[in-house]
Design a protein around this motif. Structure first.
Motif, mmCIF file in Angstrom:
data_model
loop_
_atom_site.group_PDB
_atom_site.id
_atom_site.type_symbol
_atom_site.label_atom_id
_atom_site.label_comp_id
_atom_site.label_asym_id
_atom_site.label_seq_id
_atom_site.Cartn_x
_atom_site.Cartn_y
_atom_site.Cartn_z
ATOM 1 N N CYS A 54 0.864 -1.185 0.000
ATOM 2 C CA CYS A 54 0.000 0.000 0.000
ATOM 3 C C CYS A 54 0.902 1.237 0.000
ATOM 4 O O CYS A 54 1.734 1.387 0.900
ATOM 5 C CB CYS A 54 -0.901 -0.014 1.229
ATOM 6 N N LEU A 102 0.373 4.185 0.801
ATOM 7 C CA LEU A 102 0.133 5.153 1.886
ATOM 8 C C LEU A 102 0.727 4.699 3.211
ATOM 9 O O LEU A 102 1.105 5.518 4.041
ATOM 10 C CB LEU A 102 -1.372 5.403 2.053
ATOM 11 N N CYS A 103 0.771 3.377 3.454
ATOM 12 C CA CYS A 103 1.250 2.917 4.767
ATOM 13 C C CYS A 103 2.334 1.839 4.654
ATOM 14 O O CYS A 103 2.850 1.390 5.680
ATOM 15 C CB CYS A 103 0.081 2.399 5.601
ATOM 16 N N CYS A 119 -4.479 -0.590 0.931
ATOM 17 C CA CYS A 119 -4.832 -1.636 1.892
ATOM 18 C C CYS A 119 -6.232 -1.319 2.457
ATOM 19 O O CYS A 119 -6.759 -0.221 2.257
ATOM 20 C CB CYS A 119 -3.794 -1.707 3.008
ATOM 21 N N CYS A 179 -6.410 1.801 4.817
ATOM 22 C CA CYS A 179 -6.301 3.093 4.112
ATOM 23 C C CYS A 179 -7.537 3.340 3.261
ATOM 24 O O CYS A 179 -7.998 4.479 3.148
ATOM 25 C CB CYS A 179 -5.031 3.140 3.265
HETATM 26 ZN ZN LIG Z 1 -2.448 1.362 3.653
#
Ligand SMILES: [Zn+2]
Length: 229
Positions: A20, A22-23, A32, A35
């Protein structure tokens, strides 16, 4: 080559677990689950998604929090694969509202130098996926960016309008033949609206009807007097 690269990444993402963006945790999809949930908290209530005006704005979410981060990740961290889920959510919301008749979707172009540097125009990718899901016709060459502009976020509101005056021209497709249906502009974000207004004004000056603009996210903390013109 970059475009081929993200197509390959999209394809391999279908069979391999990816990260993912973002994370950095593993994910089966572009984002994910956590997110994705966080992003959906940025979604606007249906009644707030349409903002009427001389250039009506349709926005999926609020330009803040995870959604702001996801759009930055798409544009500035070379994650073009994120355009697809974002455009899918935008199209789903669009289809759930009562809609006008046939519209021609036109992505708002970025200048060729910026496109070269980034490798893609996020509005093109969003428009492609939006049209795939909404079944609206896409015209990639409806508008051209005629001059490089200073990054908008560095400027005041008045400077933004000046910076964007004459920034667009009708693209080769519309110069050859104006569209039969009104245009729906498509972009990633709507902040002061200066970019969308300039693009719409250019088309309208050439006798092309513009229905409005659809964006993934719009800012909710603008000054109302910036939005009236
Ligand atoms: Zn994520």
């Amino acid at each position: 080559m970059r475009r081929l690269g993200w197509h390959l990444r999209e394809l391999t993402g279908l069979v391999l677990k990816t990260c993912c963006p973002l994370c950095q945790r593993s994910a089966n999809q572009a984002f994910c689950l956590d997110c994705s949930r966080r992003l959906h908290r940025c979604q606007l209530a249906p009644a707030a998604q349409w903002q009427p005006g001389t250039l009506p704005v349709f926005a999926w979410g609020s330009y803040s929090g995870s959604l702001k981060r996801a759009i930055a990740c798409l544009k500035y961290e070379n994650n073009p694969q994120l355009a697809r889920p974002l455009a899918h959510w935008l199209a789903q919301s669009w289809l759930s509202h009562s809609r006008p008749g046939r519209l021609t979707v036109v992505p708002i172009p970025i200048h060729v130098s910026k496109r070269k540097q980034r490798g893609f125009n996020q509005a093109d990718l969003l428009a492609e996926s939006f049209c795939e899901f909404s079944r609206l016709p896409l015209e990639r060459q409806g508008l051209e960016r005629s001059q490089a502009t200073t990054a908008q976020f560095t400027l005041s509101a008045a400077e933004r309008e000046q910076n964007l005056a004459n920034a667009f021209t009708p693209g080769p497709a519309f110069r050859k033949k104006p569209p039969a249906s009104p245009v729906l502009l498509l972009d990633d974000i709507y902040t002061t609206g200066a970019t969308a207004r300039s693009a719409a004004q250019t088309l309208r000056q050439h006798g092309i009807r513009v229905y409005g603009v659809a964006v993934v996210a719009r800012t909710m903390s603008y000054l109302p007097n910036l939005e009236r013109s």
